[in-house]
Write an enzyme that holds these catalytic residues in place. Structure first.
Site, PDB file in Angstrom:
ATOM      1  CE1 TYR A 140      47.648  53.184   6.121  1.00 40.41           C
ATOM      2  CE2 TYR A 140      49.949  54.324   6.410  1.00 40.41           C
ATOM      3  CZ  TYR A 140      49.116  53.310   6.386  1.00 40.41           C
ATOM      4  OH  TYR A 140      49.614  52.158   6.885  1.00 40.41           O
ATOM      5  NE  ARG A 193      46.062  48.374  17.495  1.00 42.07           N
ATOM      6  CZ  ARG A 193      46.637  48.741  16.363  1.00 42.07           C
ATOM      7  NH1 ARG A 193      46.046  49.801  15.582  1.00 42.07           N
ATOM      8  NH2 ARG A 193      47.153  47.822  15.835  1.00 42.07           N
ATOM      9  CE  LYS A 211      46.530  50.034   7.579  1.00 47.83           C
ATOM     10  NZ  LYS A 211      48.079  50.066   7.994  1.00 47.83           N
ATOM     11  CD  GLU A 282      45.519  47.450   9.204  1.00 50.20           C
ATOM     12  OE1 GLU A 282      46.000  46.789   8.192  1.00 50.20           O
ATOM     13  OE2 GLU A 282      46.158  47.909  10.037  1.00 50.20           O
ATOM     14  CG  ASP A 283      44.046  49.170  12.915  1.00 58.01           C
ATOM     15  OD1 ASP A 283      45.360  48.688  12.991  1.00 58.01           O
ATOM     16  OD2 ASP A 283      44.031  50.311  12.789  1.00 58.01           O
ATOM     17  CG  ASP A 305      48.920  46.003   7.768  1.00 62.56           C
ATOM     18  OD1 ASP A 305      50.016  45.856   7.177  1.00 62.56           O
ATOM     19  OD2 ASP A 305      48.554  47.069   8.068  1.00 62.56           O
ATOM     20  CG  ASP A 306      47.845  46.111  12.969  1.00 64.97           C
ATOM     21  OD1 ASP A 306      47.792  47.480  12.564  1.00 64.97           O
ATOM     22  OD2 ASP A 306      46.502  45.844  12.809  1.00 64.97           O
ATOM     23  CG  ASN A 467      51.076  54.977  13.389  1.00 68.39           C
ATOM     24  OD1 ASN A 467      52.202  55.710  13.269  1.00 68.39           O
ATOM     25  ND2 ASN A 467      51.351  53.761  12.853  1.00 68.39           N
TER      26      ASN A 467
HETATM   27  N1  LIG Z   1      54.300  51.744  12.652  1.00 71.46           N
HETATM   28  C1  LIG Z   1      53.356  50.941  12.367  1.00 71.46           C
HETATM   29  O1  LIG Z   1      53.466  50.305  11.254  1.00 71.46           O
HETATM   30  C2  LIG Z   1      52.568  50.139  13.535  1.00 71.46           C
HETATM   31  C3  LIG Z   1      52.060  48.990  13.127  1.00 71.46           C
HETATM   32  C4  LIG Z   1      51.222  48.535  13.931  1.00 71.46           C
HETATM   33  C5  LIG Z   1      50.742  48.991  15.220  1.00 71.46           C
HETATM   34  N2  LIG Z   1      51.287  50.335  15.290  1.00 71.46           N
HETATM   35  C6  LIG Z   1      51.135  51.150  16.563  1.00 71.46           C
HETATM   36  O2  LIG Z   1      51.217  50.215  17.836  1.00 71.46           O
HETATM   37  C7  LIG Z   1      50.304  50.438  18.549  1.00 71.46           C
HETATM   38  C8  LIG Z   1      49.865  49.234  19.391  1.00 71.46           C
HETATM   39  O3  LIG Z   1      49.106  48.511  18.473  1.00 71.46           O
HETATM   40  P1  LIG Z   1      48.843  47.096  18.937  1.00 71.46           P
HETATM   41  O4  LIG Z   1      48.169  46.309  17.789  1.00 71.46           O
HETATM   42  O5  LIG Z   1      49.946  46.159  19.192  1.00 71.46           O
HETATM   43  O6  LIG Z   1      47.969  47.467  20.322  1.00 71.46           O
HETATM   44  P2  LIG Z   1      47.473  46.364  21.318  1.00 71.46           P
HETATM   45  O7  LIG Z   1      46.205  47.000  21.966  1.00 71.46           O
HETATM   46  O8  LIG Z   1      47.305  45.060  21.019  1.00 71.46           O
HETATM   47  O9  LIG Z   1      48.862  46.321  22.368  1.00 71.46           O
HETATM   48  C9  LIG Z   1      49.111  47.407  22.971  1.00 71.46           C
HETATM   49  C10 LIG Z   1      50.068  47.155  24.274  1.00 71.46           C
HETATM   50  O10 LIG Z   1      50.845  48.425  24.739  1.00 71.46           O
HETATM   51  C11 LIG Z   1      50.853  48.275  26.189  1.00 71.46           C
HETATM   52  N3  LIG Z   1      50.781  49.432  26.781  1.00 71.46           N
HETATM   53  C12 LIG Z   1      49.612  50.268  26.656  1.00 71.46           C
HETATM   54  N4  LIG Z   1      50.116  51.374  27.602  1.00 71.46           N
HETATM   55  C13 LIG Z   1      51.298  51.215  27.766  1.00 71.46           C
HETATM   56  C14 LIG Z   1      52.079  51.899  28.607  1.00 71.46           C
HETATM   57  N5  LIG Z   1      51.813  53.305  29.217  1.00 71.46           N
HETATM   58  N6  LIG Z   1      53.408  51.472  28.739  1.00 71.46           N
HETATM   59  C15 LIG Z   1      53.730  50.529  28.048  1.00 71.46           C
HETATM   60  N7  LIG Z   1      52.990  49.706  27.615  1.00 71.46           N
HETATM   61  C16 LIG Z   1      51.819  50.150  27.288  1.00 71.46           C
HETATM   62  C17 LIG Z   1      49.496  47.276  26.415  1.00 71.46           C
HETATM   63  O11 LIG Z   1      49.744  46.772  27.811  1.00 71.46           O
HETATM   64  C18 LIG Z   1      49.579  46.363  25.283  1.00 71.46           C
HETATM   65  O12 LIG Z   1      50.493  45.318  25.334  1.00 71.46           O
HETATM   66  C19 LIG Z   1      48.999  51.512  18.219  1.00 71.46           C
HETATM   67  O13 LIG Z   1      49.394  52.878  18.727  1.00 71.46           O
HETATM   68  C20 LIG Z   1      49.627  51.337  16.723  1.00 71.46           C
HETATM   69  O14 LIG Z   1      49.202  52.635  15.988  1.00 71.46           O
HETATM   70  C21 LIG Z   1      52.290  50.845  14.689  1.00 71.46           C
HETATM   71  O1  LIG Z   2      47.769  52.188  10.053  1.00 73.92           O
HETATM   72  C1  LIG Z   2      49.022  52.686  10.167  1.00 73.92           C
HETATM   73  O2  LIG Z   2      49.482  53.738  10.018  1.00 73.92           O
HETATM   74  C2  LIG Z   2      49.980  51.436  10.733  1.00 73.92           C
HETATM   75  C3  LIG Z   2      49.262  50.530  11.461  1.00 73.92           C
HETATM   76  O3  LIG Z   2      48.807  49.625  10.752  1.00 73.92           O
HETATM   77  C4  LIG Z   2      48.659  51.037  12.768  1.00 73.92           C
HETATM   78  O4  LIG Z   2      47.788  50.274  13.196  1.00 73.92           O
HETATM   79  O5  LIG Z   2      49.081  51.964  13.246  1.00 73.92           O
HETATM   80 MG   LIG Z   3      47.046  48.822  11.889  1.00 74.01          MG
END
Ligand SMILES: NC(=O)c1ccc[n+]([C@@H]2O[C@H](COP(=O)([O-])OP(=O)(O)OC[C@H]3O[C@@H](n4cnc5c(N)ncnc54)[C@H](O)[C@@H]3O)[C@@H](O)[C@H]2O)c1
Ligand SMILES: O=C(O)C[C@H](O)C(=O)O
Ligand SMILES: [Mg+2]
Length: 618
Positions: A140, A193, A211, A282-283, A305-306, A467
């Protein structure tokens, strides 16, 4: 008709059958099986198959490698096809661990683990469950990110299902190619994504696989009951499009009506065969992620999930951080929160925080709750374009960019601050107590911003949640160095604890993995027809209350991935309770049976059980 392979207990299956909580086994087949093998006691777990010889050895759901007993070898026609000495699982684990240790890089370990999963799933899950903290980082996040990037190079063997633009009009027939009649959980991605790595097209398949491995290892879902899916609608990743080894469709992404009708055909096809399965989106890129969620969440049993699981775990982290600061859990409205990232995850997490503030009853309206959150995207703060447009220090507003904001983002727009203000300027202006990173942009939590934050609050809550590791908004070491070791820290990908001036500063991991396996277990056991916001809210509160006073004092907010089975059990109980309370559960509970008991009994545990060959015509 009996499925090819069934893992069950003659005794327990009939019990479960009566409780109608779980699976759909053929009573007749079980009775026949019991009668044919009087040496097996009624409570013996058995695995039945119509397969024979090499087909048994090469089926990862049946194979035990060297662990087949002599009588099994006899009745399955595999005598002489495996080395003569029967070696039980403990010896197999010794060998596997020794070989795993010889892998030099995390990606080599990933390939090794995948090969094991493809040979022997029982052994794979035993190893994974016994070493969850270490091996979840391989199968993962974060290693799975690397595996996605190189999927087309390291590809060995098929797993999961692909539905591509070639398959339009065929999906309803294709779903019958999946070999299992019972599917409880489906994870589907369009690879648009993948983590913070962008569009990886069909290479995204490793994400649903990873997952779902956690659904099995953490949530006790059966390996026969999961289905990883890629919707291959093309990719806009030029590198992949130009790579002759890329395995997905070699055209650019479908969009608009073509895209939504493609997904719709898949949803109808999958529903026609598996109407009760939980579907996890997802993603998917913003705004597809939200649009699909809103289209299907009231019609079928699904969630994103996200957006939603991330919201539950991030909220859990913030609530636990309040407790760690000695504040009551219902004082969320007193926080000033900056969220860097305005996509699926950022908006999803902030919506969860707003819902919680409203539920706690300390704000008069949602608008008041929105006013506690400052949101930034890649251009900077979502602010007021009429203030100082064109001033130095902020890029003049290009109407085109901001015109793309939708109502989910516009509610966070701040009228009293200049649009596109940098993070550091926002921090200086609002003195946040919490900063969340969901941007996928490494390093955007700058030293200036975090130091300015630490000037205004004793225990700054710093959560870079993007991530994999190298996409994190800052490292754990940076966060502790820049806050003089005072930060309450959590990241999306794992970091090691940090030693700062002789003190061990604790790192927490806030990853939606803490939420979805338990959700899946709760939905499967209750046979809930829908996934609701309340389930995520209760998940958040449940996880937020898991750490002891002692742990909170030391900077630990909740258990880690190593305790995922325990966490999932608690989450599943809550999800079940909500499903019954909201009238969504379809499994009837027998009187006097505790939910905890049903859930514990339903969790699959990898162990070898006698394998019996049965007549395929039964
Ligand atoms: N920890 C977790 O469980 C978890 C869960 C879901 C997503 N995430 C992480 O969150 C991130 C975003 O996922 P998402 O689905 O929202 O993607 P997304 O593409 O929908 O959104 C990304 C956002 O970040 C903004 N962004 C990009 N570059 C930027 C910068 N330099 N400064 C400020 N904002 C900026 C974009 O404008 C957009 O609004 C990914 O890296 C993903 O791995 C983590
Ligand atoms: O996959 C992960 O580790 C968390 C989240 O779903 C992500 O998209 O970053
Ligand atoms: Mg995800």
């Amino acid at each position: 008709m009996l499925r090819n392979s069934v893992l069950t207990s003659i005794h327990a299956a009939t019990k479960r059958y009566a409780a109608s909580t779980v699976r759909n086994y053929s009573r007749r087949a079980l009775t026949t099986t019991a009668a044919a093998f009087p040496d097996l006691r009624m409570e013996t777990m058995v695995q039945t198959t119509t397969k024979h010889g090499m087909d048994v050895i090469h089926d990862p759901l049946l194979s035990k490698g060297t662990a087949f007993s002599l009588s099994e070898r006899e009745r399955l026609g595999i005598r002489g096809l495996v080395p003569p000495r029967t070696q039980e699982m403990d010896k197999q684990l010794q060998r596997i661990i020794r070989n795993l240790r010889e892998c030099r890089t995390p990606l080599e370990k990933f390939v090794f683990m995948t090969a094991l999963q493809d040979r022997n799933e029982t052994l794979f899950y035993r190893l994974l469950i016994d070493n969850l903290q270490e091996l979840s980082q391989i199968i993962y996040t974060p290693t799975v990110g690397d595996a996605c990037k190189r999927f087309h190079s390291i590809y060995r063997r098929a797993r999961g299902m692909y539905f591509s633009s070639l398959d339009r009009g065929q999906m309803a027939a294709m779903v019958h190619n999946w070999p299992h009649d019972q599917v409880d959980v489906i994870v589907v991605t369009d690879g648009s994504r993948v983590l913070g790595l962008g569009d990886l097209g069909a290479n995204g398949m490793q994400i649903p696989i990873g997952k779902l491995s956690l659904y099995v290892a953490g949530g006790g879902i059966r390996p026969t009951s999961i289905l990883p899916v890629v919707l291959d609608v093309g990719t806009n990743n030029e590198e992949l499009l130009n790579d002759p080894l890329y395995l997905g469709m070699g055209h650019r992404r479908l969009d608009g009506e073509e895209y939504y009708s493609f997904v719709d055909e898949w949803v109808h096809a999958i529903q026609s065969r598996y109407p009760n399965a939980l579907i996890q989106f997802e993603d998917f890129k913003y705004p597809h992620a939200y649009n699909l969620l809103h289209k299907y969440q009231d019609k079928i049993c699904c969630f994103n999930d996200d957006i939603q699981s991330t919201s539950a775990v991030a909220l859990a982290g913030v609530l636990a951080a309040l407790k760690a600061r000695g504040k009551p859990i219902d004082s969320l409205d007193e926080e000033r929160i900056i969220c860097v990232g305005a996509g699926s995850a950022g908006v999803g997490v902030c919506e969860g925080i707003v819902d919680c503030m409203v539920e706690q009853g300390k704000v008069k309206s949602r608008e008041e709750a929105y006013s506690r959150i400052w949101m930034l995207d890649q251009h900077g703060l979502l602010g007021n374009s009429n203030i100082g447009a064109g001033d130095s220090g902020s890029t003049p507003l290009g109407a085109g960019d901001r015109a793309n904001l939708d109502e989910r983002q516009l509610c966070y727009l701040k009228k009293d601050l200049k649009d596109r203000l940098s993070l550091e300027d926002v921090v200086k202006a609002v003195k946040p107590t919490v900063i969340l990173g969901l941007s996928g942009a490494p390093g955007v939590f700058t030293e200036g911003a975090i130091r300015a934050m630490a000037d205004g609050v004793e225990k700054p809550v710093v959560f870079p949640l993007s991530n994999p590791t190298h996409q994190s908004e800052c490292t754990a070491e940076q966060a502790f160095n820049w806050t003089d070791g005072r930060a309450i820290f959590a990241s999306g990908s794992p970091f090691k604890d940090v030693e700062y001036k002789g003190k061990i500063c604790k790192v927490n991991q806030i990853n939606n993995a803490m939420s979805f396996p338990g959700l899946g277990l709760g939905i499967t056991v209750s046979r809930a027809s829908r996934v609701t916001g309340k389930m995520f809210m209760e998940t958040a509160v449940t996880i937020a209350n898991m750490a002891s006073e002692e742990q909170l004092k030391s900077g630990v907010l909740f258990p880690g991935v190593g305790d995922l089975r325990e966490v999932s059990k608690e989450v599943a109980i809550k999800v079940c309770e909500v499903a019954y309370d909201q009238g969504l559960a379809r499994a009837q509970l027998r009187q006097g049976v505790s939910l905890k008991g049903v859930i514990e009994e339903s969790m699959w545990d990898p162990e070898y059980v006698p394998t019996i060959r049965i007549d395929g015509h039964m």
